[in-house]
Motif scaffolding. Structure first.
Motif, PDB file in Angstrom:
ATOM      1  N   LEU A  67      13.473 111.689  25.140  1.00  0.00           N
ATOM      2  CA  LEU A  67      13.871 112.948  25.778  1.00  0.00           C
ATOM      3  C   LEU A  67      15.005 113.629  25.035  1.00  0.00           C
ATOM      4  CD1 LEU A  67      13.693 111.811  29.509  1.00  0.00           C
ATOM      5  CD2 LEU A  67      11.878 112.795  28.075  1.00  0.00           C
ATOM      6  N   ASP A  68      15.710 112.861  24.193  1.00  0.00           N
ATOM      7  CA  ASP A  68      16.803 113.395  23.381  1.00  0.00           C
ATOM      8  C   ASP A  68      16.400 113.605  21.922  1.00  0.00           C
ATOM      9  OD1 ASP A  68      18.568 113.455  25.544  1.00  0.00           O
ATOM     10  OD2 ASP A  68      19.153 111.365  25.243  1.00  0.00           O
ATOM     11  N   GLY A  69      15.110 113.495  21.629  1.00  0.00           N
ATOM     12  CA  GLY A  69      14.626 113.705  20.265  1.00  0.00           C
ATOM     13  C   GLY A  69      14.915 112.552  19.328  1.00  0.00           C
ATOM     14  N   ILE A  70      15.165 111.366  19.876  1.00  0.00           N
ATOM     15  CA  ILE A  70      15.483 110.176  19.085  1.00  0.00           C
ATOM     16  C   ILE A  70      14.302 109.218  19.114  1.00  0.00           C
ATOM     17  CG2 ILE A  70      17.042 108.173  18.908  1.00  0.00           C
ATOM     18  CD1 ILE A  70      18.421 110.857  18.331  1.00  0.00           C
ATOM     19  N   LEU A  71      13.939 108.667  17.961  1.00  0.00           N
ATOM     20  CA  LEU A  71      12.883 107.660  17.855  1.00  0.00           C
ATOM     21  C   LEU A  71      13.512 106.303  17.555  1.00  0.00           C
ATOM     22  CD1 LEU A  71      10.374 109.706  15.672  1.00  0.00           C
ATOM     23  CD2 LEU A  71      10.345 109.407  18.158  1.00  0.00           C
ATOM     24  N   PHE A  72      12.804 105.238  17.883  1.00  0.00           N
ATOM     25  CA  PHE A  72      13.385 103.919  17.666  1.00  0.00           C
ATOM     26  C   PHE A  72      13.644 103.633  16.192  1.00  0.00           C
ATOM     27  CE2 PHE A  72       9.175 102.513  16.656  1.00  0.00           C
ATOM     28  CZ  PHE A  72       9.260 101.250  16.072  1.00  0.00           C
ATOM     29  N   ILE A  73      12.961 104.308  15.301  1.00  0.00           N
ATOM     30  CA  ILE A  73      13.237 104.117  13.876  1.00  0.00           C
ATOM     31  C   ILE A  73      14.632 104.631  13.514  1.00  0.00           C
ATOM     32  CG2 ILE A  73      10.827 104.055  13.168  1.00  0.00           C
ATOM     33  CD1 ILE A  73      11.038 106.978  12.334  1.00  0.00           C
ATOM     34  N   ASP A  74      15.181 105.535  14.332  1.00  0.00           N
ATOM     35  CA  ASP A  74      16.531 106.044  14.088  1.00  0.00           C
ATOM     36  C   ASP A  74      17.585 104.983  14.368  1.00  0.00           C
ATOM     37  OD1 ASP A  74      15.397 108.555  13.561  1.00  0.00           O
ATOM     38  OD2 ASP A  74      15.556 109.149  15.664  1.00  0.00           O
ATOM     39  N   ARG A  75      17.217 103.948  15.087  1.00  0.00           N
ATOM     40  CA  ARG A  75      18.151 102.883  15.452  1.00  0.00           C
ATOM     41  C   ARG A  75      18.169 101.754  14.423  1.00  0.00           C
ATOM     42  NH1 ARG A  75      20.595 103.231  20.080  1.00  0.00           N
ATOM     43  NH2 ARG A  75      19.934 104.821  21.548  1.00  0.00           N
ATOM     44  N   GLN A  76      17.436 101.915  13.343  1.00  0.00           N
ATOM     45  CA  GLN A  76      17.392 100.895  12.296  1.00  0.00           C
ATOM     46  C   GLN A  76      18.530 101.108  11.297  1.00  0.00           C
ATOM     47  OE1 GLN A  76      15.013  98.407  12.522  1.00  0.00           O
ATOM     48  NE2 GLN A  76      14.643  99.480  14.455  1.00  0.00           N
ATOM     49  N   ASP A  77      18.921 100.026  10.630  1.00  0.00           N
ATOM     50  CA  ASP A  77      19.889 100.177   9.548  1.00  0.00           C
ATOM     51  C   ASP A  77      19.182 100.833   8.364  1.00  0.00           C
ATOM     52  OD1 ASP A  77      18.347  98.179   8.305  1.00  0.00           O
ATOM     53  OD2 ASP A  77      19.814  96.616   8.702  1.00  0.00           O
ATOM     54  N   GLU A  78      19.924 101.136   7.312  1.00  0.00           N
ATOM     55  CA  GLU A  78      19.334 101.864   6.196  1.00  0.00           C
ATOM     56  C   GLU A  78      18.152 101.127   5.583  1.00  0.00           C
ATOM     57  OE1 GLU A  78      20.477 104.155   2.101  1.00  0.00           O
ATOM     58  OE2 GLU A  78      21.905 104.008   3.732  1.00  0.00           O
ATOM     59  N   GLN A  79      18.260  99.813   5.435  1.00  0.00           N
ATOM     60  CA  GLN A  79      17.161  99.030   4.871  1.00  0.00           C
ATOM     61  C   GLN A  79      15.930  99.110   5.787  1.00  0.00           C
ATOM     62  OE1 GLN A  79      17.970  94.860   4.504  1.00  0.00           O
ATOM     63  NE2 GLN A  79      16.113  94.445   3.336  1.00  0.00           N
ATOM     64  N   GLY A  80      16.139  99.037   7.088  1.00  0.00           N
ATOM     65  CA  GLY A  80      15.035  99.146   8.044  1.00  0.00           C
ATOM     66  C   GLY A  80      14.386 100.517   8.006  1.00  0.00           C
ATOM     67  N   ARG A  81      15.204 101.566   7.861  1.00  0.00           N
ATOM     68  CA  ARG A  81      14.646 102.916   7.781  1.00  0.00           C
ATOM     69  C   ARG A  81      13.790 103.079   6.527  1.00  0.00           C
ATOM     70  NH1 ARG A  81      19.766 104.186   9.970  1.00  0.00           N
ATOM     71  NH2 ARG A  81      20.641 104.750   7.968  1.00  0.00           N
ATOM     72  N   ARG A  82      14.250 102.531   5.404  1.00  0.00           N
ATOM     73  CA  ARG A  82      13.458 102.603   4.171  1.00  0.00           C
ATOM     74  C   ARG A  82      12.139 101.853   4.333  1.00  0.00           C
ATOM     75  NH1 ARG A  82      16.891 100.092   0.559  1.00  0.00           N
ATOM     76  NH2 ARG A  82      18.828 100.783   1.461  1.00  0.00           N
ATOM     77  N   ARG A  83      12.212 100.669   4.965  1.00  0.00           N
ATOM     78  CA  ARG A  83      11.020  99.858   5.181  1.00  0.00           C
ATOM     79  C   ARG A  83      10.011 100.598   6.071  1.00  0.00           C
ATOM     80  NH1 ARG A  83      13.643  95.521   6.752  1.00  0.00           N
ATOM     81  NH2 ARG A  83      13.201  95.780   8.956  1.00  0.00           N
ATOM     82  N   ILE A  84      10.493 101.253   7.111  1.00  0.00           N
ATOM     83  CA  ILE A  84       9.587 101.967   8.014  1.00  0.00           C
ATOM     84  C   ILE A  84       8.930 103.151   7.301  1.00  0.00           C
ATOM     85  CG2 ILE A  84      11.267 103.518   9.096  1.00  0.00           C
ATOM     86  CD1 ILE A  84       8.500 101.925  11.029  1.00  0.00           C
ATOM     87  N   LEU A  85       9.673 103.853   6.460  1.00  0.00           N
ATOM     88  CA  LEU A  85       9.077 104.980   5.727  1.00  0.00           C
ATOM     89  C   LEU A  85       7.991 104.496   4.778  1.00  0.00           C
ATOM     90  CD1 LEU A  85      12.251 107.159   5.045  1.00  0.00           C
ATOM     91  CD2 LEU A  85      10.434 107.569   6.721  1.00  0.00           C
ATOM     92  N   ASP A  86       8.229 103.372   4.110  1.00  0.00           N
ATOM     93  CA  ASP A  86       7.215 102.809   3.224  1.00  0.00           C
ATOM     94  C   ASP A  86       5.969 102.398   4.005  1.00  0.00           C
ATOM     95  OD1 ASP A  86       8.879 103.171   1.057  1.00  0.00           O
ATOM     96  OD2 ASP A  86       9.568 101.084   0.996  1.00  0.00           O
ATOM     97  N   THR A  87       6.170 101.793   5.163  1.00  0.00           N
ATOM     98  CA  THR A  87       5.055 101.370   5.999  1.00  0.00           C
ATOM     99  C   THR A  87       4.277 102.571   6.516  1.00  0.00           C
ATOM    100  OG1 THR A  87       6.309  99.407   6.645  1.00  0.00           O
ATOM    101  CG2 THR A  87       4.420  99.980   8.018  1.00  0.00           C
ATOM    102  N   LEU A  88       4.991 103.619   6.929  1.00  0.00           N
ATOM    103  CA  LEU A  88       4.333 104.823   7.432  1.00  0.00           C
ATOM    104  C   LEU A  88       3.441 105.462   6.375  1.00  0.00           C
ATOM    105  CD1 LEU A  88       7.145 106.541   9.511  1.00  0.00           C
ATOM    106  CD2 LEU A  88       4.999 105.606  10.368  1.00  0.00           C
ATOM    107  N   ARG A  89       3.903 105.474   5.140  1.00  0.00           N
ATOM    108  CA  ARG A  89       3.102 106.076   4.068  1.00  0.00           C
ATOM    109  C   ARG A  89       1.735 105.412   3.938  1.00  0.00           C
ATOM    110  NH1 ARG A  89       8.287 105.919   1.390  1.00  0.00           N
ATOM    111  NH2 ARG A  89       9.065 108.029   1.128  1.00  0.00           N
ATOM    112  N   GLU A  90       1.660 104.132   4.306  1.00  0.00           N
ATOM    113  CA  GLU A  90       0.410 103.374   4.178  1.00  0.00           C
ATOM    114  C   GLU A  90      -0.474 103.449   5.422  1.00  0.00           C
ATOM    115  OE1 GLU A  90       1.623  99.433   3.126  1.00  0.00           O
ATOM    116  OE2 GLU A  90       2.786 100.139   1.420  1.00  0.00           O
ATOM    117  N   ALA A  91       0.042 103.977   6.527  1.00  0.00           N
ATOM    118  CA  ALA A  91      -0.730 104.021   7.781  1.00  0.00           C
ATOM    119  C   ALA A  91      -1.872 105.026   7.669  1.00  0.00           C
ATOM    120  CB  ALA A  91       0.186 104.380   8.945  1.00  0.00           C
ATOM    121  N   SER A  92      -3.038 104.653   8.189  1.00  0.00           N
ATOM    122  CA  SER A  92      -4.222 105.506   8.078  1.00  0.00           C
ATOM    123  C   SER A  92      -4.082 106.818   8.854  1.00  0.00           C
ATOM    124  CB  SER A  92      -5.458 104.753   8.576  1.00  0.00           C
ATOM    125  OG  SER A  92      -5.293 104.411   9.941  1.00  0.00           O
TER     126      SER A  92
END
Length: 179
Positions: free
Chosen positions: A141-166
């Motif tokens: 409701l505040d425009g925040i996603l759980f990926i925003d709560r990750q540390d920098e390494q986690g955010r990089r990992r999630i972006l890499d994973t997202l690029r591979e999602a169908s």
């Protein structure tokens, strides 16, 4: 039964701050019904109105979540309070980011105050998964996603994973959570 499409990460509606509900009317009842039916069909723990494209401060909860003694299935205009500083870790996912689960730190205990779809005040005290769910949905409701709560390494990992999602189309904006 109305099961709506769930917006995916990258959709701008997921990054906007939802507005408070002011009219407790038939439209709100329809929204709550759509949210609960869409949530039920998805098998998730919670679903916020922006996830179905509606910019109002409403979310649905799975009434069978552990600790949900009230059997609450929705909350309108939620406000969270944290009675202590205890933290929980654990895997967290999101219906708007399907198939991805990351260890996410949240407060262990929360009190949520808000309203039912009829405008009746309600208070829910939650711990564990219920507390996690209410925080996750209020973040939506505040425009925040759980990926925003990750540390920098986690955010990089999630972006890499997202690029591979169908289902993925555009790289999302990743923010640093204000909490």
């Amino acid at each position: 039964m109305t099961v709506l499409d769930i917006r995916k990460v990258g959709d701008p509606v997921l990054r906007r701050i939802a507005v408070p509900v002011t009219d407790f009317d038939a439209e709100l009842e329809t929204l709550v019904r759509d949210l609960t039916e869409t949530l039920g069909a998805s098998g998730g723990a919670g679903l916020a109105a922006p996830q179905i494209g509606v910019e109002l401060r409403v979310f649905a909860l799975n009434p069978a979540l552990p600790g949900n003694e009230l059997g609450l299935d929705h909350l309108v205009n939620p406000v969270l309070d944290f009675p202590d500083d205890e933290i929980q870790g654990g895997p967290e996912g999101c219906l708007s980011i399907p198939g991805i689960y990351l260890d996410t730190k949240r407060r262990l205990n929360v009190t949520a105050k808000g309203y039912t779809k009829h405008g009746d005040p309600v208070q829910v005290v939650g711990t564990g998964l219920l507390a996690r769910c209410m925080q996750h949905e209020t973040d939506h409701l505040d425009g925040i996603l759980f990926i925003d709560r990750q540390d920098e390494q986690g955010r990089r990992r999630i972006l890499d994973t997202l690029r591979e999602a169908s289902w993925f189309t555009d790289l999302p904006e990743v923010r640093v959570s204000p909490h």
